[in-house]
Design a protein around this motif. Structure first.
Motif, PDB file in Angstrom:
ATOM      1  N   GLY A 103       7.816 -11.469   0.215  1.00 44.65           N
ATOM      2  CA  GLY A 103       9.083 -11.561   0.926  1.00 44.65           C
ATOM      3  C   GLY A 103       9.313 -10.115   1.664  1.00 44.65           C
ATOM      4  N   ALA A 104       9.698 -10.134   3.024  1.00 46.71           N
ATOM      5  CA  ALA A 104       9.769  -9.049   3.666  1.00 46.71           C
ATOM      6  C   ALA A 104      11.247  -8.223   3.465  1.00 46.71           C
ATOM      7  CB  ALA A 104       9.828  -9.188   5.274  1.00 46.71           C
ATOM      8  N   ASP A 105      11.974  -9.402   2.822  1.00 46.08           N
ATOM      9  CA  ASP A 105      13.545  -8.800   2.754  1.00 46.08           C
ATOM     10  C   ASP A 105      13.777  -8.674   1.239  1.00 46.08           C
ATOM     11  OD1 ASP A 105      14.468  -8.960   5.560  1.00 46.08           O
ATOM     12  OD2 ASP A 105      14.820 -10.884   5.332  1.00 46.08           O
ATOM     13  N   VAL A 106      12.886  -8.941   0.418  1.00 46.91           N
ATOM     14  CA  VAL A 106      13.198  -8.897  -1.165  1.00 46.91           C
ATOM     15  C   VAL A 106      13.289  -7.300  -1.426  1.00 46.91           C
ATOM     16  CG1 VAL A 106      11.905  -9.393  -3.342  1.00 46.91           C
ATOM     17  CG2 VAL A 106      11.737 -10.918  -1.258  1.00 46.91           C
ATOM     18  N   PRO A 107      14.388  -7.226  -2.211  1.00 46.88           N
ATOM     19  CA  PRO A 107      14.693  -5.684  -2.259  1.00 46.88           C
ATOM     20  C   PRO A 107      13.575  -5.077  -3.532  1.00 46.88           C
ATOM     21  CG  PRO A 107      16.479  -7.198  -3.194  1.00 46.88           C
ATOM     22  CD  PRO A 107      15.412  -7.926  -2.796  1.00 46.88           C
ATOM     23  N   ARG A 108      13.564  -3.653  -3.370  1.00 47.89           N
ATOM     24  CA  ARG A 108      12.626  -2.906  -4.230  1.00 47.89           C
ATOM     25  C   ARG A 108      12.527  -3.338  -5.572  1.00 47.89           C
ATOM     26  NH1 ARG A 108      11.304   3.126  -2.749  1.00 47.89           N
ATOM     27  NH2 ARG A 108       9.950   2.011  -1.249  1.00 47.89           N
ATOM     28  N   LEU A 124       0.211  -9.445  -5.771  1.00 47.50           N
ATOM     29  CA  LEU A 124       0.867  -9.647  -4.517  1.00 47.50           C
ATOM     30  C   LEU A 124       1.901  -8.602  -4.034  1.00 47.50           C
ATOM     31  CD1 LEU A 124       0.877 -13.243  -4.295  1.00 47.50           C
ATOM     32  CD2 LEU A 124      -0.580 -11.951  -2.776  1.00 47.50           C
ATOM     33  N   ALA A 125       2.758  -8.274  -5.232  1.00 44.63           N
ATOM     34  CA  ALA A 125       4.051  -7.581  -4.915  1.00 44.63           C
ATOM     35  C   ALA A 125       3.694  -6.140  -4.667  1.00 44.63           C
ATOM     36  CB  ALA A 125       4.842  -7.669  -6.122  1.00 44.63           C
ATOM     37  N   ARG A 126       2.407  -5.605  -5.426  1.00 42.07           N
ATOM     38  CA  ARG A 126       1.748  -4.382  -5.404  1.00 42.07           C
ATOM     39  C   ARG A 126       1.822  -3.799  -3.930  1.00 42.07           C
ATOM     40  NH1 ARG A 126      -3.518  -2.606  -7.449  1.00 42.07           N
ATOM     41  NH2 ARG A 126      -4.179  -4.349  -6.581  1.00 42.07           N
ATOM     42  N   VAL A 127       1.424  -4.718  -3.003  1.00 42.38           N
ATOM     43  CA  VAL A 127       1.213  -4.377  -1.496  1.00 42.38           C
ATOM     44  C   VAL A 127       2.239  -4.842  -0.695  1.00 42.38           C
ATOM     45  CG1 VAL A 127      -1.156  -4.169  -2.062  1.00 42.38           C
ATOM     46  CG2 VAL A 127      -0.141  -6.181  -1.206  1.00 42.38           C
ATOM     47  N   ASN A 128       3.510  -5.160  -1.205  1.00 42.44           N
ATOM     48  CA  ASN A 128       4.493  -5.584  -0.460  1.00 42.44           C
ATOM     49  C   ASN A 128       4.958  -4.464   0.159  1.00 42.44           C
ATOM     50  OD1 ASN A 128       7.706  -6.016  -0.025  1.00 42.44           O
ATOM     51  ND2 ASN A 128       7.283  -8.042  -0.459  1.00 42.44           N
ATOM     52  N   ASN A 130       7.925  -3.281   0.494  1.00 45.76           N
ATOM     53  CA  ASN A 130       9.077  -2.697   0.057  1.00 45.76           C
ATOM     54  C   ASN A 130       8.732  -2.306  -1.366  1.00 45.76           C
ATOM     55  OD1 ASN A 130      10.791  -3.439   2.113  1.00 45.76           O
ATOM     56  ND2 ASN A 130      11.244  -5.440   1.084  1.00 45.76           N
ATOM     57  N   ALA A 131       7.438  -2.065  -1.637  1.00 46.20           N
ATOM     58  CA  ALA A 131       6.923  -1.651  -2.940  1.00 46.20           C
ATOM     59  C   ALA A 131       7.136  -0.242  -2.811  1.00 46.20           C
ATOM     60  CB  ALA A 131       5.615  -1.884  -3.541  1.00 46.20           C
ATOM     61  N   SER A 132       7.560   0.478  -4.005  1.00 44.63           N
ATOM     62  CA  SER A 132       7.522   2.019  -4.096  1.00 44.63           C
ATOM     63  C   SER A 132       6.229   2.813  -3.742  1.00 44.63           C
ATOM     64  CB  SER A 132       8.074   2.490  -5.254  1.00 44.63           C
ATOM     65  OG  SER A 132       7.028   2.265  -6.299  1.00 44.63           O
ATOM     66  N   SER A 145      -0.688  -3.301   4.433  1.00 50.48           N
ATOM     67  CA  SER A 145      -0.658  -3.530   6.023  1.00 50.48           C
ATOM     68  C   SER A 145      -0.610  -2.217   6.328  1.00 50.48           C
ATOM     69  CB  SER A 145       0.259  -4.425   6.214  1.00 50.48           C
ATOM     70  OG  SER A 145       1.695  -3.853   5.821  1.00 50.48           O
ATOM     71  N   TYR A 146      -0.848  -2.171   7.775  1.00 47.32           N
ATOM     72  CA  TYR A 146      -0.702  -0.924   8.523  1.00 47.32           C
ATOM     73  C   TYR A 146       1.029  -0.744   8.449  1.00 47.32           C
ATOM     74  CZ  TYR A 146      -1.613   2.481  12.293  1.00 47.32           C
ATOM     75  OH  TYR A 146      -1.842   3.401  13.118  1.00 47.32           O
ATOM     76  N   ARG A 147       1.762  -1.671   8.535  1.00 47.90           N
ATOM     77  CA  ARG A 147       3.317  -1.127   8.461  1.00 47.90           C
ATOM     78  C   ARG A 147       3.591  -0.569   6.854  1.00 47.90           C
ATOM     79  NH1 ARG A 147       8.184  -3.582   6.662  1.00 47.90           N
ATOM     80  NH2 ARG A 147       9.728  -2.751   7.866  1.00 47.90           N
ATOM     81  N   SER A 148       2.814  -1.249   6.171  1.00 48.47           N
ATOM     82  CA  SER A 148       3.284  -0.894   4.673  1.00 48.47           C
ATOM     83  C   SER A 148       2.640   0.702   4.522  1.00 48.47           C
ATOM     84  CB  SER A 148       2.504  -1.682   3.848  1.00 48.47           C
ATOM     85  OG  SER A 148       2.794  -1.290   2.435  1.00 48.47           O
TER      86      SER A 148
END
Length: 193
Positions: A103-108, A124-128, A130-132, A145-148
């Motif tokens: 999810g793009a809006d899921v809090p860190r 999956l969450a590792r590369v979100n 919003n991950a630290s 992703s490039y954005r990440s």
């Protein structure tokens, strides 16, 4: 109703225990992770309840009383109050966690909690986005992703030279996952100055 580029006819295809939708206009199979009905003309009618305009308390009640399908769909919604993402995380449901992980809006805090639980959702969450940065350090650079990567570099306070080093390493991996761990690339970039 005629098919358009946005409306395709689908057939329900059973493949072991997983149900897929297979498009008639393209050779693609979409895992049916969400409940849907295929109407008489072959078009998909998603069984997703509309949560637009619900109050936070109504959403809290829905998380407390909703079935697995409802929770899965709710976990995929954008722009929910942070407390709802936390409540969905607290269900511990693997499908819900998997949906939250991307999810793009899921809090860190929720993303980090999913990573800590491990498993497929943790990967999956590792590369979100919003991950630290510390969590992203454990992923291969090609998985991000490039954005990440840009968010990572911003949070790290990267210099132009460090940015160039990391982005060059990303480009060198080619399309798809792979390459060195982002943490290794970052350490090499900071060693160069």
């Amino acid at each position: 109703m005629a098919d358009t580029e946005w409306q395709h006819r689908y057939n329900r295809v059973e493949d072991g225990k997983v149900c897929f939708l297979q498009g008639s206009h393209f050779n693609c199979r979409i895992p049916m992770l969400v409940p849907c009905l295929i109407n008489m003309s072959g078009h998909i009618e998603w069984g997703i309840p509309d949560h637009e305009g619900s109050t936070e308390q109504e959403l809290v009640d829905l998380v407390a009383t909703g079935d697995e399908s409802t929770l899965f769909h709710l976990a995929g919604e954008e722009r929910l109050p942070p407390s709802i993402y936390v409540a969905l995380f607290d269900t511990g449901n693997a499908g819900v966690l998997g949906n939250l992980a991307t999810g793009a809006d899921v809090p860190r805090s929720v993303i980090e909690g999913i990573v800590a639980r491990g498993g497929a959702a943790g990967e999956l969450a590792r590369v979100n986005d919003n991950a630290s940065p510390e969590t992203k350090d454990t992923a291969s650079i090609g998985e991000l992703s490039y954005r990440s990567l840009h968010l990572y570099l911003e949070e790290r306070g990267a210099t132009e030279a460090q940015r160039k080093h990391v982005l060059d390493a990303f480009e060198a991996t080619g399309p798809g996952p792979g390459g060195p761990l982002l943490g290794e690339v970052w350490r090499a970039a900071t060693a160069r100055g």
